[in-house]
Each structure stands twice: as C-alpha cells, then as structure tokens.
Motif scaffolding. Structure first.
Motif, PDB file in Angstrom:
ATOM      1  N   VAL A 273      56.355  11.607   1.113  1.00 59.21           N
ATOM      2  CA  VAL A 273      55.959  10.497   1.984  1.00 59.21           C
ATOM      3  C   VAL A 273      56.686   9.204   1.593  1.00 59.21           C
ATOM      4  CG1 VAL A 273      53.719  11.495   2.528  1.00 59.21           C
ATOM      5  CG2 VAL A 273      53.920   9.927   0.593  1.00 59.21           C
ATOM      6  N   ALA A 274      57.032   9.070   0.324  1.00 57.98           N
ATOM      7  CA  ALA A 274      57.818   7.899  -0.086  1.00 57.98           C
ATOM      8  C   ALA A 274      59.184   7.909   0.603  1.00 57.98           C
ATOM      9  CB  ALA A 274      57.990   7.883  -1.599  1.00 57.98           C
ATOM     10  N   GLN A 290      58.066  11.490  11.145  1.00 53.75           N
ATOM     11  CA  GLN A 290      56.618  11.424  11.045  1.00 53.75           C
ATOM     12  C   GLN A 290      56.009  12.533  10.193  1.00 53.75           C
ATOM     13  OE1 GLN A 290      54.707  11.126  14.858  1.00 53.75           O
ATOM     14  NE2 GLN A 290      56.056   9.511  15.601  1.00 53.75           N
ATOM     15  N   CYS A 291      56.812  13.524   9.819  1.00 51.26           N
ATOM     16  CA  CYS A 291      56.279  14.700   9.116  1.00 51.26           C
ATOM     17  C   CYS A 291      57.085  15.009   7.858  1.00 51.26           C
ATOM     18  CB  CYS A 291      56.289  15.927  10.040  1.00 51.26           C
ATOM     19  SG  CYS A 291      55.402  15.693  11.589  1.00 51.26           S
ATOM     20  N   GLY A 292      56.503  15.820   7.007  1.00 54.28           N
ATOM     21  CA  GLY A 292      57.167  16.265   5.790  1.00 54.28           C
ATOM     22  C   GLY A 292      56.979  17.754   5.584  1.00 54.28           C
ATOM     23  N   GLU A 312      49.226  12.736  10.218  1.00 55.25           N
ATOM     24  CA  GLU A 312      47.943  12.298   9.661  1.00 55.25           C
ATOM     25  C   GLU A 312      47.880  12.526   8.157  1.00 55.25           C
ATOM     26  OE1 GLU A 312      43.132  13.180  10.230  1.00 55.25           O
ATOM     27  OE2 GLU A 312      44.616  14.152  11.534  1.00 55.25           O
ATOM     28  N   LEU A 313      48.327  13.709   7.709  1.00 52.92           N
ATOM     29  CA  LEU A 313      48.317  14.003   6.286  1.00 52.92           C
ATOM     30  C   LEU A 313      49.294  13.104   5.533  1.00 52.92           C
ATOM     31  CD1 LEU A 313      47.179  15.771   4.042  1.00 52.92           C
ATOM     32  CD2 LEU A 313      48.978  17.445   4.516  1.00 52.92           C
ATOM     33  N   TRP A 318      50.472   8.467   2.028  1.00 52.75           N
ATOM     34  CA  TRP A 318      51.168   7.183   1.994  1.00 52.75           C
ATOM     35  C   TRP A 318      50.303   6.126   1.292  1.00 52.75           C
ATOM     36  CZ3 TRP A 318      55.719   5.031   2.245  1.00 52.75           C
ATOM     37  CH2 TRP A 318      55.850   3.671   2.550  1.00 52.75           C
ATOM     38  N   SER A 319      49.023   6.125   1.568  1.00 55.46           N
ATOM     39  CA  SER A 319      48.113   5.187   0.904  1.00 55.46           C
ATOM     40  C   SER A 319      48.091   5.433  -0.601  1.00 55.46           C
ATOM     41  CB  SER A 319      46.698   5.314   1.482  1.00 55.46           C
ATOM     42  OG  SER A 319      46.674   5.001   2.862  1.00 55.46           O
TER      43      SER A 319
END
Length: 341
Positions: A273-274, A290-292, A312-313, A318-319
């Motif tokens: 996500v980074a 938008q996806c990984g 969404e995941l 990301w948070s």
C-alpha cells in the motif's frame, strides 16, 4: 470440702472438658502461623510448558525452516510474570494524524488509458535523502518483532554457525534476485508472457507462479522507482499490471513455508500500500492504482499463494502505514534533537 486430687479425677473423666479446652488455648505462636494463608509462589502461575517449548526451540540442534514469521505464528514468546503491560502493547488503537489520501482523483480519468503496453516504465532508483519503504518498516518494528527476529537469528547461528548463517542469508538473497530477474524478462514482453510454457521455466519459483502469470496482462511498470512527493519516501516496485482485470501493484515474494493467509505475510501488505499510495502521487505515473497483489512463490514449484487486496482493504492498511511513517518521523526527530542540559 473435696480434695484437689478428687476434683482432678472428676475432670480427667470428663472428655468434654479437654475437648473444649484445647481449641481455646492460644499460648503457642504456631497456631497463629497455621491460621494464616500460605503465601502463593508467583512462579507457580508460569506455564512451564511454554518455557520448555521456548528452550527446546532455541537450543535444538535439529535443522528446521523456522522463520521470523513462523515464530510469530507459533507464539513461542513466554507470557510475562509481571502484571505490567509491555511497552509496545497499546490499550487503545492509535489514529493517524495524517490526512493524505490513498487515492488521487486527478489521475482517475487517465488511468484507463494505456499509452504503450509493450514498453513498461522502468524508472531507475536515485538515492537521495528520502527514506525507503523498507527502511521505514525496519526502523519501526515493535519490541516483540525485534525480539523474535533476534531470537530467530541466534537460533539459526546455533544450528549453522556464523559462517553458515551468512552463507544461508546470501543464498536466500541470490535466489530472490534471480527470481525477480526471470520475472522481469518474462513480463517485459507480452508476447513472451503469452508463450510461457514448461520449457521456459528455469526455476521452481517461476514454476510456482506459472498459474499467476497466465492471469496477468497490461504490464505498466517493472522494477521501477517510485516516490511520494508529499510524504517524502521512496521505493522500488516489482510490477504494476492488471491481474484478472484489476490494475495492481504486484509484489513477488519467496518463502520456505506456506503462507495461505495474508496475515502470514508479515509487513508485506504495508509495503504494497505504501507503493500504491506513492504511485498515485508520483508525477511520473499517469495512472491511478487502487489494488495490490502479494504473490508468495515456493522453491519446490508448488502453486504460489496469491493475496489480492481490493481498494477497501488497501485503505485499511494505508492507515496502518501512515502510523508507521509517523512513528519513523517522530523517531528521527528524537534522535536529532539536542539533549537538555
């Protein structure tokens, strides 16, 4: 008047007298200690089986494929005797103070347009003062993670020796390097990717991901540098391509132990996500991701495990990534600030 001896004889025949007299006597100090509760030994509360498993796992001379991740899963850490919480244990989850968005709406309209799918981006990594994603994750590990990694290292040194452990880590690095080089060569050409067969497979790792490669198309970047212009970090992504029609940042991993669940992949989701967030805020990339996808390949050629991360995941991770980034920044400030006199 009765004599003293006759009185004593009467008392002697009365069992009730002596039965009632005994408990009322309190001259002996032993009665006081006997009535007190016995002090509980705190070491009796310790799970002795946990200690025996821990000792066996460290001093065993039998070669195993335990890794830091497997040690976490096996939960070999003994429970603390003290009632105090560990320093890295948090009673309440932290909330990031950073408001930087994971996605970039400005790129959304152009993300559907692929300029030239036959020439993936390969931006060279330029070292500067920005920290890498890998460094940030390494520097912000919890005390528990550090302890597990250090114990795993010492365990491997006991089994292999200093030189043997150095050779082991070097072999792991070279295997991963060759694996990435082979994948880069295959993914650089869509034609070569379509013609993938058993003859072109050179290693067990590549054989492991063969079924994944067949579902990849529209490669947009390979071994390409990325940096987040606002959050000031950089990294080197393995691949950006479509997997089952979804544009993803793809991270190739190798493992000696099966990892069927995303929880088994340690900090890999944070790394992915980074990179996704950095791509969405890097002017060198004119598309939004938008996806990984995390792909775990195995040396014996057994089918790789894939862990798809939808939008969404990714936002949830990301948070968590922002919290690690804040921790790294705060740690750097504390190290550079002068000590008060």
């Amino acid at each position: 008047m009765q004599s003293l001896s006759s009185i004593c004889k009467k008392f002697g025949r009365s069992s009730r007298f002596f039965g009632e007299l005994a408990p009322s006597v309190g001259f002996s100090t032993s009665c006081y200690f006997h009535n007190q509760k016995k002090k509980k030994n705190p070491y009796q509360e310790v799970d002795q089986n946990k200690y025996s498993n821990l000792i066996s796992s460290i001093v065993s001379t039998r070669i195993s494929s335990q890794t830091p991740e497997s040690l976490i899963q096996d939960d070999l850490l003994y429970r603390p005797v003290s009632k105090c919480k560990a320093q890295d244990q948090e009673s309440e989850p932290k909330v990031t103070q950073n408001t930087i968005l994971f996605l970039n709406p400005e790129k959304r309209n152009v993300s559907k347009t692929l300029t030239d799918s036959s020439i993936p981006l390969k931006i060279p990594l330029q070292k500067n003062k920005m920290p890498s994603v890998t460094r940030i994750l390494q520097q912000t590990m919890t005390a528990k993670q550090i302890l597990i990694l250090e114990r795993w290292k010492q365990q491997m040194i006991l089994k292999l020796g200093e030189d043997g452990f150095a050779e082991y880590t070097s072999d792991i690095f070279l295997q991963g390097k060759h694996f990435h080089e082979e994948l880069e060569a295959m993914l650089s050409s869509q034609e070569q990717l379509k013609e993938l067969d058993e003859k072109t497979i050179r290693s067990g790792y590549v054989a492991s991901v063969q079924h994944v490669l067949k579902e990849i198309s529209g490669v947009r970047a390979l071994e390409s540098a990325v940096h987040h212009e606002t959050l000031k970090y950089l990294g080197l992504i393995d691949c950006v391509a479509e997997y089952r029609g979804k544009l993803c940042v793809i991270d190739w991993k190798t493992s000696e132990k099966p990892k069927p669940f995303i929880q088994n992949t340690y900090d890999n989701p944070l790394q992915v996500v980074a990179y996704v967030g950095a791509i969405n805020h890097d002017i060198n990339y004119h598309f939004e991701v938008q996806c990984g996808l995390i792909v775990v390949a195995y040396k014996d050629g057994s089918p790789a495990h894939t862990h798809f991360m939808d939008s969404e995941l990714c936002s949830q991770y990301w948070s968590k990534w922002l919290l690690r980034l804040e921790k790294y920044t705060e740690k750097g400030k504390n190290q550079t600030s002068p000590n008060p006199d």
